[in-house]
Design a protein around this motif. Sequence first.
Motif, mmCIF file in Angstrom:
data_model
loop_
_atom_site.group_PDB
_atom_site.id
_atom_site.type_symbol
_atom_site.label_atom_id
_atom_site.label_comp_id
_atom_site.label_asym_id
_atom_site.label_seq_id
_atom_site.Cartn_x
_atom_site.Cartn_y
_atom_site.Cartn_z
ATOM 1 N N ARG A 223 18.136 31.513 33.497
ATOM 2 C CA ARG A 223 17.605 30.370 34.240
ATOM 3 C C ARG A 223 18.661 29.808 35.184
ATOM 4 O O ARG A 223 18.405 29.494 36.343
ATOM 5 N N ASN A 224 19.875 29.673 34.682
ATOM 6 C CA ASN A 224 20.957 29.121 35.510
ATOM 7 C C ASN A 224 21.356 30.080 36.628
ATOM 8 O O ASN A 224 21.637 29.667 37.743
ATOM 9 N N GLN A 225 21.354 31.398 36.311
ATOM 10 C CA GLN A 225 21.725 32.380 37.345
ATOM 11 C C GLN A 225 20.700 32.378 38.486
ATOM 12 O O GLN A 225 21.059 32.497 39.653
ATOM 13 N N ILE A 226 19.429 32.204 38.138
ATOM 14 C CA ILE A 226 18.385 32.147 39.173
ATOM 15 C C ILE A 226 18.611 30.929 40.082
ATOM 16 O O ILE A 226 18.489 31.009 41.299
ATOM 17 N N ARG A 227 19.007 29.799 39.490
ATOM 18 C CA ARG A 227 19.285 28.591 40.309
ATOM 19 C C ARG A 227 20.474 28.842 41.242
ATOM 20 O O ARG A 227 20.465 28.421 42.395
ATOM 21 N N VAL A 228 21.496 29.527 40.739
ATOM 22 C CA VAL A 228 22.671 29.844 41.573
ATOM 23 C C VAL A 228 22.224 30.638 42.802
ATOM 24 O O VAL A 228 22.579 30.321 43.942
ATOM 25 N N MET A 229 21.399 31.672 42.564
ATOM 26 C CA MET A 229 20.987 32.542 43.668
ATOM 27 C C MET A 229 20.119 31.786 44.666
ATOM 28 O O MET A 229 20.197 31.996 45.866
ATOM 29 N N GLU A 230 19.290 30.880 44.150
ATOM 30 C CA GLU A 230 18.427 30.086 45.030
ATOM 31 C C GLU A 230 19.279 29.189 45.937
ATOM 32 O O GLU A 230 19.005 29.050 47.127
ATOM 33 N N ALA A 231 20.325 28.612 45.359
ATOM 34 C CA ALA A 231 21.209 27.746 46.171
ATOM 35 C C ALA A 231 21.875 28.575 47.264
ATOM 36 O O ALA A 231 21.937 28.155 48.425
ATOM 37 N N PHE A 232 22.347 29.777 46.921
ATOM 38 C CA PHE A 232 22.975 30.643 47.939
ATOM 39 C C PHE A 232 21.958 31.004 49.026
ATOM 40 O O PHE A 232 22.276 30.990 50.206
ATOM 41 N N ARG A 233 20.741 31.321 48.600
ATOM 42 C CA ARG A 233 19.715 31.684 49.594
ATOM 43 C C ARG A 233 19.460 30.508 50.548
ATOM 44 O O ARG A 233 19.344 30.674 51.748
ATOM 45 N N ASN A 234 19.425 29.296 49.991
ATOM 46 C CA ASN A 234 19.186 28.112 50.828
ATOM 47 C C ASN A 234 20.326 27.867 51.815
ATOM 48 O O ASN A 234 20.153 27.218 52.834
ATOM 49 N N LEU A 235 21.503 28.400 51.498
ATOM 50 C CA LEU A 235 22.638 28.279 52.439
ATOM 51 C C LEU A 235 22.554 29.333 53.554
ATOM 52 O O LEU A 235 23.392 29.362 54.444
ATOM 53 N N GLY A 236 21.578 30.214 53.456
ATOM 54 C CA GLY A 236 21.424 31.265 54.472
ATOM 55 C C GLY A 236 22.184 32.536 54.119
ATOM 56 O O GLY A 236 22.329 33.439 54.958
ATOM 57 N N ILE A 237 22.658 32.628 52.881
ATOM 58 C CA ILE A 237 23.410 33.809 52.446
ATOM 59 C C ILE A 237 22.435 34.900 51.990
ATOM 60 O O ILE A 237 21.451 34.611 51.299
ATOM 61 N N VAL A 238 22.721 36.125 52.392
ATOM 62 C CA VAL A 238 21.885 37.250 51.970
ATOM 63 C C VAL A 238 22.153 37.467 50.479
ATOM 64 O O VAL A 238 23.292 37.735 50.094
ATOM 65 N N VAL A 239 21.127 37.360 49.660
ATOM 66 C CA VAL A 239 21.387 37.429 48.224
ATOM 67 C C VAL A 239 21.414 38.887 47.735
ATOM 68 O O VAL A 239 20.833 39.233 46.721
ATOM 69 N N THR A 240 22.102 39.702 48.486
ATOM 70 C CA THR A 240 22.448 41.051 48.035
ATOM 71 C C THR A 240 23.784 40.897 47.323
ATOM 72 O O THR A 240 24.790 40.562 47.935
ATOM 73 N N ALA A 241 23.749 41.088 46.013
ATOM 74 C CA ALA A 241 24.917 40.782 45.190
ATOM 75 C C ALA A 241 25.621 42.086 44.841
ATOM 76 O O ALA A 241 25.187 42.814 43.950
ATOM 77 N N THR A 242 26.682 42.379 45.542
ATOM 78 C CA THR A 242 27.349 43.665 45.335
ATOM 79 C C THR A 242 28.818 43.624 45.738
ATOM 80 O O THR A 242 29.192 42.882 46.641
ATOM 81 N N CYS A 243 29.607 44.445 45.068
ATOM 82 C CA CYS A 243 31.020 44.574 45.452
ATOM 83 C C CYS A 243 31.200 45.753 46.415
ATOM 84 O O CYS A 243 32.319 46.076 46.787
ATOM 85 N N THR A 244 30.101 46.414 46.796
ATOM 86 C CA THR A 244 30.178 47.437 47.843
ATOM 87 C C THR A 244 29.237 47.042 48.991
ATOM 88 O O THR A 244 28.299 47.795 49.324
ATOM 89 N N PRO A 245 29.480 45.878 49.606
ATOM 90 C CA PRO A 245 28.587 45.427 50.676
ATOM 91 C C PRO A 245 28.544 46.408 51.837
ATOM 92 O O PRO A 245 27.535 46.514 52.538
ATOM 93 N N TYR A 246 29.647 47.168 51.990
ATOM 94 C CA TYR A 246 29.737 48.141 53.093
ATOM 95 C C TYR A 246 28.732 49.289 52.906
ATOM 96 O O TYR A 246 28.457 50.031 53.842
ATOM 97 N N LEU A 247 28.178 49.452 51.694
ATOM 98 C CA LEU A 247 27.141 50.481 51.468
ATOM 99 C C LEU A 247 25.737 49.886 51.556
ATOM 100 O O LEU A 247 24.755 50.600 51.466
ATOM 101 N N ALA A 248 25.686 48.559 51.672
ATOM 102 C CA ALA A 248 24.385 47.899 51.498
ATOM 103 C C ALA A 248 23.953 47.072 52.696
ATOM 104 O O ALA A 248 23.071 46.239 52.582
#
Length: 395
Positions: free
Chosen positions: A99-124
Motif C-alpha cells: 500500500r505504501n509503495q503504491i503511494r510512493v509511485m503515485e507521488a512520483f507520477r504526479n511529479l511528472g516522473i516516468v514510473v519505470t523503476a529500473t537500474c538499467t534505464p539505458y535499456l528501457a
Amino acid sequence: MHLTKQEEKMLDGEMGEVAQRSLRLLVRLGEIYGADRMIPVGSVQVAGVSYKSLGDPGLDYLEDIAAKGAKVKVLTFLNPAGMDMENWEEIGFPEEFARNQIRVMEAFRNLGIVVTATCTPYLAGNLPRFRESIAWSESSAVSFSNSVIGARTNREGGPSALAAAICGVTPNYGFHLDENRKPDMVIDVDAELEFSSDYGALGYHVGKLVKNKIPYFKGLKNPNTDQLKALGAAMAASGAVALYHAEGFTPEARDFDVSKLEKISVGKKDIKATYEKLNTGDMPDIVILGCPHASLREISALADKLAGKKLKKPIWICTSRVMKEAAIRMGYVSIIEKAGGRVVADTCMVVSPIEDMGFGTVGVNSGKAANYLPGFCNQKVVFHDVDELVKRCLK
Ligand code: F3S
C-alpha cells in the motif's frame, strides 16, 4: 558561482517553493565542490524509491511536494521500487508495504516522473548521448552511463537527483569535467572471463583495491554490454568506482596515455579467491538473477536453460517493466513460469523486503548483489555463474 537570470528568479522563489528549495540544494552542493555554474541535464534517474528505504518521512515529503504542484523539467526515470508493481500480491509481498509503495509511485507520477523503476534505464527508454551531462543516482547506472556510454554524471543522492529533475540543471563539477575523467591506474587482467559472474568477481576484487579511483582495464576480451554492466556494478558496490575505462571497449579509453600509470595485475587466482570469499551459504532457498536489471538477452538465455524443465527451488530474474513486456511477447516469460521461475519487474533482491518473505540463503550471479545481500537483507549468499545456479535449483 555564476547563475543565469532564470536561475536567480528560481532561487528568489518566482517559480514556486519546491523549485526554490531544490535549486538552493544544488547551489549549496555546487559551492561545496567548487562548481563555477549550473549546467543543463539531459535526463535524471532518481534513487530512493523503495518504501523500504524511504519510510514514512520520505513518502510524506514526496506527497507534499507533489501536492504543491512541483513538476520535473527533464526525462526522469526511477530506480527499482520495493516490489513488482503489478504482481506483488501473487508473489507474496506484504500488503501494508505494498500500500505504501503504491503511494510512493503515485507521488512520483504526479511529479511528472516516468514510473519505470529500473537500474538499467539505458535499456528501457532513457539512453543518454556520449558526453551528455545527466544526473543519475543508482551506482551501477552511473558507472554504465559514465563508462560504457561516455555520458557524464556524478553519483547523485536521491535528493540531489530529484532537485536536478525539478530544476533541469546540476552543478558543474566532478565527472562533468574533462580533467576528472582521467584514469588513475591500469588493471592488467590475465584471466579467462566467461560468465557475467566472472566480471562481477573481477569488479568486486578491483573495487576493493581501487576504492573511488578510476581504473583503466587492459586485457578484457570482447565483453558484451551485460558483462560490462556486471563489472561496473560490482566495482561500484565493493568500492565507489563511478567511472572506468576498458581498452578497446569504452569510448574514452583511447583518449589517454596510460604508459606511466601504476599497474595492478589481476589473475585467475584472484577471481577464484573472490568467488570463495563471496560464498557464505551452500544451498540457496531461491536464486535471484538480474542485478543490475536483466537485459532481454539475459532473460532469453534463462528461458533457454529452463525450457521443458521443472525447478525444485524458485528462480527469479529481475528486470524493468519494459524488458518484461518484450519478454512476454517473445514467449520467454511463459517458458520461465512453466518451469516454476518468475520474471519480476520494477524491483530487485536488494531493495525488496525478501528477508520478510521466508528466504535465508539467496543464490546470485552478481558481485553487487553478493556484496549487499548479507547486510541489507540478512541473507547468506551463494555466488556462482548462472549455469551452476540453475543446476542447483533443478536438483
Ligand atoms: Fe539494480 Fe538492485 Fe542490483 S538496484 S544494481 S538490481 S541491487
